[in-house]
Design an enzyme around this catalytic site. Structure first.
Site, mmCIF file in Angstrom:
data_model
loop_
_atom_site.group_PDB
_atom_site.id
_atom_site.type_symbol
_atom_site.label_atom_id
_atom_site.label_comp_id
_atom_site.label_asym_id
_atom_site.label_seq_id
_atom_site.Cartn_x
_atom_site.Cartn_y
_atom_site.Cartn_z
ATOM 1 N N ASP A 162 0.866 -1.172 0.000
ATOM 2 C CA ASP A 162 0.000 0.000 0.000
ATOM 3 C C ASP A 162 0.908 1.229 0.000
ATOM 4 O OD1 ASP A 162 -2.449 1.505 0.353
ATOM 5 O OD2 ASP A 162 -1.836 1.771 2.431
ATOM 6 N N ASP B 232 -0.140 5.179 0.919
ATOM 7 C CA ASP B 232 -0.363 6.115 2.029
ATOM 8 C C ASP B 232 -0.490 5.363 3.349
ATOM 9 O OD1 ASP B 232 -0.784 8.742 0.529
ATOM 10 O OD2 ASP B 232 -2.255 7.453 -0.452
ATOM 11 N N ASP C 221 -1.701 -1.265 5.907
ATOM 12 C CA ASP C 221 -2.018 -0.704 7.217
ATOM 13 C C ASP C 221 -3.515 -0.656 7.499
ATOM 14 O OD1 ASP C 221 -2.354 1.297 5.198
ATOM 15 O OD2 ASP C 221 -2.373 2.832 6.759
#
Length: 223
Positions: free
Chosen positions: A12, A14, A174
């Site tokens: 991922d 951001d 995240d």
């Protein structure tokens, strides 16, 4: 030395590779100001990130008074994107230890990929401005295959594996978008305890939860 268990590692963007909240927060607040709403704090913005800019704006409007009508929303979304695009890498930086971990994975023969719900053009612009483009064999955004096929659907992971020539894949992220996409694609998921979580990190359901980039390669090596 035994062979590293993964040929491809997808990340991922951001909240995983980079801490971008310092640039996303002003863009969100620019749109909120245009809507006549109060600004939100940096910490609040961190809780809004995930699923792409449209979802981030929807959450920002929800916490500052509720949704707006569709035509107005599109204007606000355009204002957010214009502000963000102009300042996309003003304060965004890779997390501590990120570049070292990418180097080590590359040294193990891994192909590295970005699998983000951020629009592909914005993802590529950010990665390029940070000087990271050459590190990645594939960069896919949430609109690359169409929004209905973005995370948590498995499609982006399957396409990334195909683009990288096949092989064992692990997803690093995240949020539940990342973990659910990995589970839907039947691949392992590693999650960071930092980043932008939509649920508490311990509830993400990742195969492994780690706390710093220096834990990533050892965690992957144990699979």
């Amino acid at each position: 030395m035994s062979e590293f268990p993964f040929r491809i590692v997808g990340f991922d963007l951001d909240g995983t590779l980079v801490d971008s909240a310092l640039d996303l927060a002003p863009a969100v607040n620019h749109a909120l100001l245009a809507a006549g709403r109060d600004a939100v704090s940096l910490e609040t913005t961190r809780s809004l990130i995930g699923g792409g800019a449209r979802r981030m704006l929807e959450r920002a409007l929800e916490v500052t008074g509720g949704p707006v009508e569709a035509p107005h929303f599109e204007d606000l979304h355009a204002a957010l994107l214009e502000h963000y695009t102009a300042n996309i890498a003003a304060n965004t930086r890779p997390y501590e230890g990120c570049l070292d971990a990418l180097d080590i994975l590359a040294g193990h023969g891994c192909q590295l990929a970005v699998v983000t719900n951020k629009a592909e053009d914005l993802a590529r612009k950010l990665i390029e401005e940070l000087g990271l483009t050459s590190r990645f064999a594939s960069i896919m955004g949430g609109d690359t295959l169409g929004r209905e096929r973005a995370k948590p659907a498995p499609d982006m992971i399957h396409e990334t594996i195909a683009r990288c020539g096949g092989g064992h894949f692990a997803m690093v992220g995240d949020s539940t978008f990342d973990v659910k996409a990995a589970k839907n694609a039947s691949v392992p998921a590693v999650a960071f305890s930092f980043g932008y979580h939509d649920v508490p990190p311990e509830e993400l359901g990742a195969d492994v939860l780690i706390h710093h980039f220096n834990e990533l390669v050892p965690a992957l090596a144990r699979f």
